[in-house]
Design an enzyme around this catalytic site. Sequence first.
Site, PDB file in Angstrom:
ATOM      1  N   LYS A 149       7.036  -4.449  -1.401  1.00  8.81           N
ATOM      2  CA  LYS A 149       8.402  -4.104  -1.010  1.00  8.81           C
ATOM      3  C   LYS A 149       8.553  -4.073   0.501  1.00  8.81           C
ATOM      4  CE  LYS A 149      12.658  -2.861  -1.583  1.00  8.81           C
ATOM      5  NZ  LYS A 149      13.569  -3.997  -1.836  1.00  8.81           N
ATOM      6  N   HIS A 155      18.849 -37.191   2.980  1.00  6.03           N
ATOM      7  CA  HIS A 155      17.813 -37.454   3.985  1.00  6.03           C
ATOM      8  C   HIS A 155      16.412 -37.208   3.448  1.00  6.03           C
ATOM      9  CE1 HIS A 155      20.856 -38.205   6.981  1.00  6.03           C
ATOM     10  NE2 HIS A 155      21.511 -37.141   6.506  1.00  6.03           N
ATOM     11  N   LYS A 198      15.594 -15.531  -4.454  1.00  3.18           N
ATOM     12  CA  LYS A 198      15.624 -14.590  -5.589  1.00  3.18           C
ATOM     13  C   LYS A 198      14.958 -15.230  -6.802  1.00  3.18           C
ATOM     14  CE  LYS A 198      16.278 -11.462  -4.282  1.00  3.18           C
ATOM     15  NZ  LYS A 198      16.540 -11.248  -2.909  1.00  3.18           N
ATOM     16  N   CYS A 226       0.836  -1.199   0.000  1.00  3.73           N
ATOM     17  CA  CYS A 226       0.000   0.000   0.000  1.00  3.73           C
ATOM     18  C   CYS A 226       0.879   1.260   0.000  1.00  3.73           C
ATOM     19  CB  CYS A 226      -0.933   0.079   1.187  1.00  3.73           C
ATOM     20  SG  CYS A 226      -2.170  -1.184   1.256  1.00  3.73           S
ATOM     21  N   ASN A 252      -3.114   2.872   5.322  1.00  7.19           N
ATOM     22  CA  ASN A 252      -2.264   1.677   5.206  1.00  7.19           C
ATOM     23  C   ASN A 252      -2.279   0.975   6.550  1.00  7.19           C
ATOM     24  OD1 ASN A 252      -1.488   2.458   2.694  1.00  7.19           O
ATOM     25  ND2 ASN A 252       0.600   3.032   3.256  1.00  7.19           N
ATOM     26  N   GLY A 253      -2.153  -0.337   6.540  1.00  6.47           N
ATOM     27  CA  GLY A 253      -2.086  -1.076   7.800  1.00  6.47           C
ATOM     28  C   GLY A 253      -3.321  -1.929   7.991  1.00  6.47           C
ATOM     29  N   TRP A 260      -2.958  -2.662  -1.589  1.00  3.91           N
ATOM     30  CA  TRP A 260      -2.550  -4.064  -1.673  1.00  3.91           C
ATOM     31  C   TRP A 260      -3.539  -4.797  -0.787  1.00  3.91           C
ATOM     32  CZ3 TRP A 260      -0.428  -8.052   1.387  1.00  3.91           C
ATOM     33  CH2 TRP A 260       0.320  -9.001   0.697  1.00  3.91           C
ATOM     34  N   ARG A 309       6.076  -0.791  -4.282  1.00  4.52           N
ATOM     35  CA  ARG A 309       5.700  -1.374  -2.996  1.00  4.52           C
ATOM     36  C   ARG A 309       4.691  -2.504  -3.168  1.00  4.52           C
ATOM     37  NH1 ARG A 309       6.755   2.124   1.508  1.00  4.52           N
ATOM     38  NH2 ARG A 309       5.000   1.216   2.601  1.00  4.52           N
ATOM     39  N   GLU A 319      11.029 -15.806  -6.286  1.00  4.18           N
ATOM     40  CA  GLU A 319      10.145 -14.646  -6.145  1.00  4.18           C
ATOM     41  C   GLU A 319       9.941 -13.865  -7.447  1.00  4.18           C
ATOM     42  OE1 GLU A 319      11.393 -11.535  -3.407  1.00  4.18           O
ATOM     43  OE2 GLU A 319      13.479 -11.964  -3.832  1.00  4.18           O
ATOM     44  N   GLU A 337      19.412 -17.527  -0.194  1.00  4.29           N
ATOM     45  CA  GLU A 337      19.110 -16.255  -0.851  1.00  4.29           C
ATOM     46  C   GLU A 337      18.946 -16.449  -2.363  1.00  4.29           C
ATOM     47  OE1 GLU A 337      18.026 -13.601   0.054  1.00  4.29           O
ATOM     48  OE2 GLU A 337      18.527 -12.078  -1.425  1.00  4.29           O
TER      49      GLU A 337
HETATM   50  C1  F6R Z   1      13.253 -10.624  -0.914  1.00  2.11           C
HETATM   51  C2  F6R Z   1      12.896  -9.518  -0.058  1.00  2.11           C
HETATM   52  C3  F6R Z   1      12.184  -9.811   1.201  1.00  2.11           C
HETATM   53  C4  F6R Z   1      12.664  -8.863   2.318  1.00  2.11           C
HETATM   54  C5  F6R Z   1      11.802  -9.067   3.578  1.00  2.11           C
HETATM   55  C6  F6R Z   1      12.259  -8.186   4.714  1.00  2.11           C
HETATM   56  O1  F6R Z   1      13.909 -10.192  -2.067  1.00  2.11           O
HETATM   57  O2  F6R Z   1      13.160  -8.386  -0.372  1.00  2.11           O
HETATM   58  O3  F6R Z   1      12.314 -11.141   1.579  1.00  2.11           O
HETATM   59  O4  F6R Z   1      14.002  -9.141   2.585  1.00  2.11           O
HETATM   60  O5  F6R Z   1      10.468  -8.789   3.282  1.00  2.11           O
HETATM   61  O6  F6R Z   1      12.151  -6.834   4.376  1.00  2.11           O
HETATM   62  P1  F6R Z   1      12.930  -5.724   5.184  1.00  2.11           P
HETATM   63  O7  F6R Z   1      14.380  -5.949   4.940  1.00  2.11           O
HETATM   64  O8  F6R Z   1      12.433  -4.429   4.647  1.00  2.11           O
HETATM   65  O9  F6R Z   1      12.588  -5.931   6.636  1.00  2.11           O
END
Ligand code: F6R
Length: 613
Positions: free
Chosen positions: A608, A509, A490, A2, A103-104, A77, A27, A493, A486
């Site tokens: 985001k 296992h 990546k 949002c 938002n929230g 969102w 976002r 997602e 990681e």
């Molecule tokens: C993945 C990604 C998310 C953030 C997670 C935490 O690419 O960006 O997994 O790492 O949502 O977000 P922050 O760092 O803003 O607390």
Amino acid sequence: MCGIVGYIGKQQAGPVLLDGLKKLEYRGYDSAGIAVYDEFAKKTEIVKAKGRLSALVEKTDGGKSLKGTCGIGHTRWATHGEPSELNAHPHFSDDGKVVAVHNGIIENYAELKQKLLNKGYEFYSQTDTEIATKLICYYYEKYGNDPVTAMERFILRTRGSYAIAVMFYDFPREIYVARKDSPMIIGVSDGEAFLASDVPAILKYTRNVYYIGDREIARLTDGGVTFYNVDREVIQKELVEIKWDAEAAEKGGYEHFMMKEICEQPKVVKDTINCAVKDGKVDFSEIGVTDEQLKAFKQVYIIGCGSAYHVGMVALYVMEKLARVPTRVELASEFRYRSPLIDENTLVVVISQSGETADSLAALREAKKLGATTLAIVNVVGSSIARDADFVFYTKAGPEISVATTKAYSTQLIACYLLAIKMARVNGSIDETRENELIAELTTIPDKISELLKDEREIQQFANVVAAKSNVFFVGRGEDYAVCMEGSLKLKEISYIHSEAYAAGELKHGTISLIEEGTLVIGVLTQDELYEKTISNMVETKSRGALIMGVTVKGRENVESTADITVYVPKTDPLFTASLAVVPLQLLAYYVSAYKGYDVDKPRNLAKSVTVE
Ligand code: F6R
């Protein structure tokens, strides 16, 4: 997650609001809307559209069809109710005199809705925001048409998180704002005032901002802001100058923000090193935590969500190897409900790019409640986590727009390495010579990342092969396993390919039963003492038909007898290899997503900054 914008000033509000919303698109959202008060017609016009912002831009002729110089806007969102025009914000009271964006999540929305239904209010959408708007309207009318009192009653009566912006018809050149656990900043410039849930939305117009605190109210007028606490007393706030470069929030010739941000890594990693290394030594004087304090900690907890948690996984290995302090890494969403065994001898490190992640913020507060000292590793200055933590290490990633994090992850790694070196030094587990060696090596990392970025053609070509796969396995041991986590996130997602990260020793296992002809296995092998072990695991998958990609350090060319394709990273201290090994995995995920024609920067269903639980 949002986005909120607001504007009051001399310009036509519609285009300014849409411009701000555009900057917040990253976002994540599924509908959008704006409300502008028309001073001549004496009415507030609201326009909403489901889907992309471009639909709203089209409907309003770029905002120009709405006359007036004061308005609010929102990208939604969906949380309560499906994405639809009806559920999109702004919401308004039955008589249209109170209009709001939010938002929230209002947690006690059901109870509040019942109260309002009993008072004769009707509801048309499925959102908690409509309830919030009508609640404010109810208090506004009940308490003598006073907006500040209405906002105060709203704060006192609601549970949950919110950043809310409200326009009252009777106060046409004012916007009222309140927040709790959801980001909101207020910018001012000559005769104009702006509000936004994130900095990039207003950077073009002003760098002078106020941070509104939890359970505080702000009243925006032309170029001015008045702040109130929850007792309706006027409070003073410091004007802060945002140092971020406005261009950093633009694509600057790159097709996607993600690629731009991958390429910015050498610079931001260097900037982050430079902010905490002085004269070749780790210097935490700006952070404020003393050597004595660091020496006293008996254990370290590292907490984060998603990629920030993966940084914690790397940090776990580095911290225990270097500083010899018992360290745990935990997901914020688990930690907050687990009654962890921590006390005043514990350092809790919360890692977050946005500084607004709801679970990480709640975990930080839980840690403080239990008596721990908290250190936040945060990118966004003035964010909630930064404000609540005892100490803050600000990473220097600059604005990160792409939903999938890359450069923030890399700067968080640096912050963790520096913390580990510092703790190792203060508790005597390394001497000055080793510190010098480590710092000298760390300062070579930016150039080594640049070197990797120059050599990406093979990864780009291999992306076509990966794009055709429906399952990918990442395997590694130690720090390499953390990098695999990681790399796997990546890929999944942004390319929507199912992938898993496994500690290589775990394959036997269970997971190895999934390996069949053509399954892609990506092995990360940067740790000398674990290299042979991981190779053996990769051979096991190869003999079952797997296609193998290896990521290893230069000099390990014998990997080619097992791997079908190999990416070499420059040599560095094994403690820091994550900073290099992650880069080809970022590039691979990027190229697979781009090859598949996906919206790389705004993957489906993702936001985001995750400001709700
Ligand atoms: C993945 C990604 C998310 C953030 C997670 C935490 O690419 O960006 O997994 O790492 O949502 O977000 P922050 O760092 O803003 O607390």
